[in-house]
Design an enzyme around this catalytic site. Sequence first.
Site, PDB file in Angstrom:
ATOM      1  CB  SER A  14      -0.854  -0.051   1.278  1.00  0.00           C
ATOM      2  OG  SER A  14      -1.564   1.143   1.471  1.00  0.00           O
ATOM      3  CG  LEU A  24       4.298   6.801   1.654  1.00  0.00           C
ATOM      4  CD1 LEU A  24       5.081   7.487   2.775  1.00  0.00           C
ATOM      5  CD2 LEU A  24       4.001   7.800   0.539  1.00  0.00           C
ATOM      6  CG  ASP A  37       2.047  -4.871   3.705  1.00  0.00           C
ATOM      7  OD1 ASP A  37       2.323  -3.731   3.306  1.00  0.00           O
ATOM      8  OD2 ASP A  37       1.161  -5.086   4.585  1.00  0.00           O
ATOM      9  CG  ASP A  89       4.238  -8.850  12.486  1.00  0.00           C
ATOM     10  OD1 ASP A  89       4.946  -7.826  12.444  1.00  0.00           O
ATOM     11  OD2 ASP A  89       3.386  -9.056  13.370  1.00  0.00           O
ATOM     12  CB  SER A 105       6.326  10.973  10.402  1.00  0.00           C
ATOM     13  OG  SER A 105       5.337  11.978  10.566  1.00  0.00           O
ATOM     14  CE1 TYR A 109       3.324   7.385  12.408  1.00  0.00           C
ATOM     15  CE2 TYR A 109       3.165   9.770  12.391  1.00  0.00           C
ATOM     16  CZ  TYR A 109       3.379   8.584  11.723  1.00  0.00           C
ATOM     17  OH  TYR A 109       3.665   8.585  10.382  1.00  0.00           O
ATOM     18  CE  LYS A 127       6.571   6.682  11.243  1.00  0.00           C
ATOM     19  NZ  LYS A 127       7.075   5.620  10.360  1.00  0.00           N
TER      20      LYS A 127
HETATM   21  N1  LIG Z   1       0.757   8.969   4.543  1.00  0.00           N
HETATM   22  C1  LIG Z   1       1.307   9.933   5.239  1.00  0.00           C
HETATM   23  O1  LIG Z   1       0.827  11.062   5.270  1.00  0.00           O
HETATM   24  C2  LIG Z   1       2.592   9.673   6.002  1.00  0.00           C
HETATM   25  C3  LIG Z   1       3.236  10.782   6.549  1.00  0.00           C
HETATM   26  C4  LIG Z   1       4.407  10.600   7.261  1.00  0.00           C
HETATM   27  C5  LIG Z   1       4.912   9.326   7.416  1.00  0.00           C
HETATM   28  N2  LIG Z   1       4.270   8.272   6.894  1.00  0.00           N
HETATM   29  C6  LIG Z   1       4.847   6.940   7.130  1.00  0.00           C
HETATM   30  O2  LIG Z   1       5.064   6.308   5.891  1.00  0.00           O
HETATM   31  C7  LIG Z   1       4.963   4.902   6.040  1.00  0.00           C
HETATM   32  C8  LIG Z   1       4.008   4.362   4.989  1.00  0.00           C
HETATM   33  O3  LIG Z   1       2.736   4.936   5.230  1.00  0.00           O
HETATM   34  P1  LIG Z   1       1.545   4.889   4.171  1.00  0.00           P
HETATM   35  O4  LIG Z   1       0.912   6.202   4.202  1.00  0.00           O
HETATM   36  O5  LIG Z   1       2.049   4.318   2.903  1.00  0.00           O
HETATM   37  O6  LIG Z   1       0.575   3.893   4.946  1.00  0.00           O
HETATM   38  P2  LIG Z   1      -0.235   2.611   4.440  1.00  0.00           P
HETATM   39  O7  LIG Z   1      -1.122   2.261   5.574  1.00  0.00           O
HETATM   40  O8  LIG Z   1      -0.805   2.859   3.095  1.00  0.00           O
HETATM   41  O9  LIG Z   1       0.927   1.504   4.295  1.00  0.00           O
HETATM   42  C9  LIG Z   1       1.577   0.925   5.400  1.00  0.00           C
HETATM   43  C10 LIG Z   1       1.742  -0.565   5.135  1.00  0.00           C
HETATM   44  O10 LIG Z   1       2.462  -1.138   6.226  1.00  0.00           O
HETATM   45  C11 LIG Z   1       1.936  -2.441   6.452  1.00  0.00           C
HETATM   46  N3  LIG Z   1       2.256  -2.896   7.804  1.00  0.00           N
HETATM   47  C12 LIG Z   1       1.771  -2.393   8.969  1.00  0.00           C
HETATM   48  N4  LIG Z   1       2.248  -3.115  10.003  1.00  0.00           N
HETATM   49  C13 LIG Z   1       3.054  -4.097   9.476  1.00  0.00           C
HETATM   50  C14 LIG Z   1       3.813  -5.152  10.028  1.00  0.00           C
HETATM   51  N5  LIG Z   1       3.864  -5.375  11.348  1.00  0.00           N
HETATM   52  N6  LIG Z   1       4.490  -5.966   9.197  1.00  0.00           N
HETATM   53  C15 LIG Z   1       4.464  -5.774   7.853  1.00  0.00           C
HETATM   54  N7  LIG Z   1       3.744  -4.793   7.271  1.00  0.00           N
HETATM   55  C16 LIG Z   1       3.050  -3.962   8.067  1.00  0.00           C
HETATM   56  C17 LIG Z   1       0.431  -2.269   6.233  1.00  0.00           C
HETATM   57  O11 LIG Z   1      -0.204  -3.502   6.003  1.00  0.00           O
HETATM   58  C18 LIG Z   1       0.389  -1.317   5.040  1.00  0.00           C
HETATM   59  O12 LIG Z   1       0.306  -2.015   3.817  1.00  0.00           O
HETATM   60  C19 LIG Z   1       4.523   4.660   7.481  1.00  0.00           C
HETATM   61  O13 LIG Z   1       5.648   4.360   8.260  1.00  0.00           O
HETATM   62  C20 LIG Z   1       3.931   6.001   7.892  1.00  0.00           C
HETATM   63  O14 LIG Z   1       4.045   6.211   9.275  1.00  0.00           O
HETATM   64  C21 LIG Z   1       3.115   8.409   6.186  1.00  0.00           C
END
Ligand SMILES: NC(=O)c1ccc[n+]([C@@H]2O[C@H](COP(=O)([O-])OP(=O)(O)OC[C@H]3O[C@@H](n4cnc5c(N)ncnc54)[C@H](O)[C@@H]3O)[C@@H](O)[C@H]2O)c1
Length: 253
Positions: free
Chosen positions: A15, A17, A36, A59, A146, A159, A163
């Site tokens: 999913s 990023l 994932d 995981d 983040s 959170y 981070k």
């Molecule tokens: N979207 C934003 O605005 C944003 C901003 C700052 C930081 N981030 C960080 O970027 C990263 C990606 O976020 P995103 O927005 O793509 O989120 P997202 O929810 O789309 O993707 C995160 C993925 O991580 C997987 N995941 C969660 N726990 C897991 C585990 N224990 N083992 C394996 N996989 C696991 C989920 O299944 C999911 O597919 C995260 O670390 C998030 O904190 C996102």
Amino acid sequence: MKIEGNLFLITGAASGLGYAVACQLVQNHASVVLIDINEEGLKKAVEQLGIQARYECMDITNELQAQQFFKQLKGQKISGLINCAGIAPAEKVLKKEDVHRLESFSRTLNINVIGSFNMIRFAAQAMSQNEVDTGGEKGIIINTASVAAYEGQIGQVAYAASKGAVVAMTLPLARELARDAIRVMTIAPGIMATPMLLNMPVEVQQALGDMVPFPKRLGQPEEFAKLAQHIIENTYLNGEVIRLDGAIRMAAK
Ligand SMILES: NC(=O)c1ccc[n+]([C@@H]2O[C@H](COP(=O)([O-])OP(=O)(O)OC[C@H]3O[C@@H](n4cnc5c(N)ncnc54)[C@H](O)[C@@H]3O)[C@@H](O)[C@H]2O)c1
């Protein structure tokens, strides 16, 4: 580090990023392993990406699963790990009739920090066995923090702590792994248009976009992926955290 022809591991790649990074690297002729816990998402992603992509449903916090995964990769040259898996829960320290759950605080640190580190240690071990490439490198690790590491909002104590730890790990990892020709970088995104945010009401997304000085919109996952590509290719980037945020500085709430 050259992208074409090399193998990269991407966590959280079902999913948002992580998936965008997988697309970018495949477009640049790399092979990728998408990691994932969301198997359905992984299957769909790999279907979209074609033969250069495969997946591992695991995981990232599980020590044994990570150990077995890297054991099974033995003999295959891994050139990079991009850690994007993470969760972003919101919870206040003081609630109406209760306090912040300790379980949710630990879970956030467990996934965002310990899970990332679990993958880093095995990936570093595997990459340290590589021959140096023509640029003198053996591997690259990119983590995802983040802007909450610097300006955590009310409700983001867990959170932000997680981070902040990802940010703080960057330099000691880069310093230690330098002797093995492995670079370590971190990206600290602002507000990105991933499923996490796109599930919110349109007005909320609009309001979030308006908070960004310029450009006045959410960041696109492709912009994150392009930065990841640049970090991989630019050998002189090491031990640093790059904000990708349109100059946003989050308010208290
Ligand atoms: N979207 C934003 O605005 C944003 C901003 C700052 C930081 N981030 C960080 O970027 C990263 C990606 O976020 P995103 O927005 O793509 O989120 P997202 O929810 O789309 O993707 C995160 C993925 O991580 C997987 N995941 C969660 N726990 C897991 C585990 N224990 N083992 C394996 N996989 C696991 C989920 O299944 C999911 O597919 C995260 O670390 C998030 O904190 C996102």
